[in-house]
Design a protein around this motif. Structure first.
Motif, short mmCIF file in Angstrom:
data_model
loop_
_atom_site.label_atom_id
_atom_site.label_comp_id
_atom_site.label_asym_id
_atom_site.label_seq_id
_atom_site.Cartn_x
_atom_site.Cartn_y
_atom_site.Cartn_z
N GLY B 197 5.82 97.29 109.01
CA GLY B 197 5.45 96.92 107.65
C GLY B 197 6.01 97.91 106.64
O GLY B 197 6.51 97.53 105.58
N VAL B 198 5.93 99.21 107.00
CA VAL B 198 6.49 100.25 106.13
C VAL B 198 7.99 100.02 105.95
O VAL B 198 8.53 100.11 104.84
CB VAL B 198 6.22 101.66 106.72
CG1 VAL B 198 7.05 102.71 106.02
CG2 VAL B 198 4.74 101.99 106.61
N HIS B 199 8.68 99.67 107.06
CA HIS B 199 10.11 99.42 106.98
C HIS B 199 10.42 98.23 106.06
O HIS B 199 11.35 98.31 105.25
CB HIS B 199 10.67 99.15 108.38
CG HIS B 199 12.16 98.99 108.40
ND1 HIS B 199 13.02 100.07 108.33
CD2 HIS B 199 12.95 97.89 108.44
CE1 HIS B 199 14.26 99.63 108.34
NE2 HIS B 199 14.25 98.31 108.41
N GLY B 209 12.96 106.04 100.76
CA GLY B 209 13.36 106.71 102.00
C GLY B 209 13.95 105.82 103.06
O GLY B 209 13.91 106.15 104.24
N LEU B 210 14.56 104.69 102.64
CA LEU B 210 15.13 103.77 103.62
C LEU B 210 16.28 104.41 104.39
O LEU B 210 16.52 104.11 105.56
CB LEU B 210 15.63 102.49 102.92
CG LEU B 210 16.26 101.42 103.81
CD1 LEU B 210 15.24 100.87 104.80
CD2 LEU B 210 16.86 100.30 102.99
N ASN B 211 16.99 105.34 103.72
CA ASN B 211 18.19 105.89 104.35
C ASN B 211 18.03 107.31 104.88
O ASN B 211 18.99 107.91 105.34
CB ASN B 211 19.36 105.81 103.38
CG ASN B 211 19.74 104.36 103.10
OD1 ASN B 211 20.12 103.63 104.01
ND2 ASN B 211 19.59 103.93 101.86
N SER B 212 16.80 107.87 104.79
CA SER B 212 16.60 109.17 105.45
C SER B 212 16.04 108.93 106.83
O SER B 212 14.86 108.68 107.02
CB SER B 212 15.70 110.08 104.62
OG SER B 212 14.65 109.35 104.05
N LEU B 213 16.93 108.99 107.82
CA LEU B 213 16.59 108.60 109.18
C LEU B 213 16.05 109.77 109.99
O LEU B 213 16.57 110.88 109.92
CB LEU B 213 17.82 108.04 109.89
CG LEU B 213 18.43 106.79 109.27
CD1 LEU B 213 19.63 106.33 110.09
CD2 LEU B 213 17.42 105.67 109.16
N PRO B 239 15.33 101.23 117.06
CA PRO B 239 16.25 102.32 117.42
C PRO B 239 16.68 103.14 116.21
O PRO B 239 17.11 104.28 116.36
CB PRO B 239 17.44 101.62 118.07
CG PRO B 239 17.18 100.17 118.04
CD PRO B 239 15.87 99.90 117.41
N VAL B 240 16.59 102.53 115.03
CA VAL B 240 16.89 103.27 113.80
C VAL B 240 15.58 103.42 113.03
O VAL B 240 15.08 102.46 112.47
CB VAL B 240 17.94 102.53 112.95
CG1 VAL B 240 18.27 103.32 111.69
CG2 VAL B 240 19.19 102.27 113.76
N THR B 241 15.02 104.62 113.05
CA THR B 241 13.70 104.82 112.45
C THR B 241 13.77 105.84 111.33
O THR B 241 14.38 106.90 111.48
CB THR B 241 12.71 105.28 113.55
OG1 THR B 241 12.47 104.19 114.44
CG2 THR B 241 11.38 105.70 112.95
N THR B 242 13.15 105.50 110.19
CA THR B 242 13.17 106.42 109.06
C THR B 242 12.05 107.46 109.22
O THR B 242 11.12 107.27 110.01
CB THR B 242 12.94 105.67 107.73
OG1 THR B 242 11.63 105.11 107.74
CG2 THR B 242 13.96 104.55 107.54
N TRP B 249 3.68 106.25 111.78
CA TRP B 249 3.41 105.88 113.18
C TRP B 249 2.63 106.99 113.88
O TRP B 249 1.60 106.75 114.50
CB TRP B 249 4.73 105.63 113.93
CG TRP B 249 4.56 105.04 115.29
CD1 TRP B 249 4.54 103.72 115.61
CD2 TRP B 249 4.35 105.75 116.52
NE1 TRP B 249 4.35 103.57 116.96
CE2 TRP B 249 4.23 104.79 117.55
CE3 TRP B 249 4.28 107.11 116.86
CZ2 TRP B 249 4.02 105.13 118.88
CZ3 TRP B 249 4.07 107.45 118.19
CH2 TRP B 249 3.94 106.47 119.19
N THR B 250 3.12 108.24 113.74
CA THR B 250 2.49 109.37 114.41
C THR B 250 1.08 109.60 113.88
O THR B 250 0.14 109.82 114.64
CB THR B 250 3.34 110.65 114.20
OG1 THR B 250 4.71 110.33 114.46
CG2 THR B 250 2.91 111.75 115.15
N GLY B 251 0.94 109.53 112.54
CA GLY B 251 -0.36 109.76 111.92
C GLY B 251 -1.39 108.75 112.39
O GLY B 251 -2.49 109.10 112.82
N TYR B 252 -0.99 107.47 112.36
CA TYR B 252 -1.91 106.41 112.76
C TYR B 252 -2.31 106.57 114.22
O TYR B 252 -3.49 106.50 114.57
CB TYR B 252 -1.28 105.03 112.53
CG TYR B 252 -2.12 103.90 113.07
CD1 TYR B 252 -3.11 103.32 112.29
CD2 TYR B 252 -1.96 103.46 114.38
CE1 TYR B 252 -3.90 102.31 112.79
CE2 TYR B 252 -2.76 102.44 114.90
CZ TYR B 252 -3.72 101.88 114.10
OH TYR B 252 -4.51 100.90 114.61
#
Lengths: 134, 289
Positions: B197-199, B209-213, B239-242, B249-252
């Motif tokens: 959803g964030v993506h 921050g779409l392009n800070s991978l 495979p491409v995660t910002t 993801w980690t926080g949740y």
């Protein structure tokens, strides 16, 4: 009772989108939008025209390659996504409809869904009477 | 055909997994009578998605990019919330079950009446419209070739089949193990949905921050490979995660997993205060929580 509120929220969100998110489909009489076609093959990303008048623009993207492809419309900086059509399997055509203001854009295809994409090309949107205030 | 098959499989897997766990749970606590609510939610979502998809494909009006992304983002966040609710609801009824508080289970299930319909509905409906648009695009192509439609249909059927396999496996393990595993799995699935959803919102330009991978492993895990499909379909692994996706993801996962582990150690006591004892009444038509 509490469980009803998310339902209500979803219903009203859907209703709002139905009012604002809908755009005329191709072939509709009186539709004032430009219709372009894109052929995404294994090696090329051929857009039927390199410019269109401002307003609602429809890209009908056909995948003639053998990998799943995506089509991107990028802003002038070449990074920000203005519109994207995903999940275009081989042999399928999918539509991307975007409201565009006059300016410079880029089109690109991404067969295989990875990498920077291929066939990145300039796309110009010209001023028109039907231009929305964006 | 294989490429379209994999799209169908990917779109169907996550919903199949959530519905499977829901059905297995209800069967395990011996409450097959509420299965109807789950299938009601699933059925509503399938029919609604197909009808909306058909209307947008063949009707007078289509959907703009911005509206599509907004629907995707909003439904993803709603789905995360609902799956989280489902995990802790299952824990709570499990506690009631272990305490043999039969009436309490009945109350929980009664309260979850609308909840179960909504969870099943959103689990299937989240990717439903996108999947329906994909299916109808395949139908439109049948004038030239039926391969995309056959591939897509087989893919979705495979997802349902895999769900069935997981279901039969789940029925064999004991209830305690079932809770630990499904709770953990659901939290990781929900985390994936949230980052998806964030993506979506990053693509729509709502979030930056779409392009800070954080990482790009698409060379090792191509998104159109079968294992890339399975990872994306079940865990929403991209495979491409910002960075923003990774942080969310980690926080949740960290917060929900530690709450879940603590709650299951306490025997499922999620709420600190005991709920007021309600007078024993006949079940009423209006669900009360």
């Amino acid at each position: 009772m509490r469980a009803r509120f998310p339902l209500l929220g979803l219903a009203s969100a859907a209703g709002l989108l139905a009012l604002t998110g809908c755009v005329p489909n191709a072939g509709t009489s009186g539709a004032s939008h430009a219709s372009l076609t894109v052929d995404s093959s294994a090696t090329a990303c051929a857009v039927s025209a390199a410019e269109a008048p401002a307003g609602s623009v429809r890209f009908t993207v056909t995948n003639s390659g053998d990998q799943v492809t995506e089509f991107y419309l990028l802003a002038e900086d070449g990074l920000r996504i203005v519109g994207e059509a995903e999940n275009i399997g081989p042999g399928l055509s999918r539509n991307l409809v975007v409201q565009l203001a006059a300016g410079h854009y880029f089109t690109a295809c991404k067969p295989g869904m990875t990498g920077d994409g291929i066939g990145k090309a300039d796309f110009t949107v010209t001023e028109s009477d039907a231009a929305p205030n964006l | 055909m294989l490429a379209n098959y994999l799209i169908g499989l990917r779109e169907g897997l996550e919903a199949a997994l959530i519905v499977t766990i829901l059905v297995a749970y209800v069967v395990k606590i011996d409450r097959r009578d509420v299965l109807r609510r789950i299938w009601l939610g699933v059925g509503l979502a399938v029919v609604l998605a197909l009808v909306i998809g058909a209307a947008l494909t063949f009707g007078t009006y289509g959907l703009s990019f911005a509206a599509r992304e907004t629907i995707g983002g909003v439904l993803s966040i709603a789905a995360t919330g609902l799956v989280t609710w489902m995990v802790f609801w299952m824990l709570r009824t499990a506690r009631d079950l272990s305490g043999h508080l039969r009436g309490s289970i009945d109350r929980s299930l009664l309260g979850a009446g609308v909840g179960l319909v909504v969870v099943a509905f959103v689990a299937v409906g989240r990717e439903g419209i996108e999947t329906a648009l994909f299916i109808w695009a395949a139908v439109q192509a049948t004038g030239e070739t039926t391969m995309p439609l056959i591939g897509a249909a087989l893919g979705i059927l495979s997802a349902v089949g895999l769900g069935w396999l997981v279901y039969s496996g789940m029925l064999r393990i004991n209830l305690a193990k079932f809770f630990t595993w499904t709770g953990g799995i659901l939290i990781v699935v929900a985390a994936g949905v949230l980052s998806y959803g964030v993506h979506d919102l990053q693509e729509a330009g709502v979030l930056p921050g779409l392009n800070s991978l954080a990482f790009n492993v698409s060379a090792a895990i191509p998104p159109d490979s079968w294992f890339g499909t399975l990872l994306k379909g079940t865990l929403n692994f991209s495979p491409v995660t910002t960075w923003l996706e990774l942080v969310v993801w980690t926080g949740y996962t960290a917060i929900c997993l530690s709450l879940f582990i603590r709650a299951s150690r306490n025997g499922g006591r999620v709420r600190s205060a005991p709920r007021p004892v309600e007078p024993a009444t006949e079940p009423v038509a209006e669900p009360v929580r």
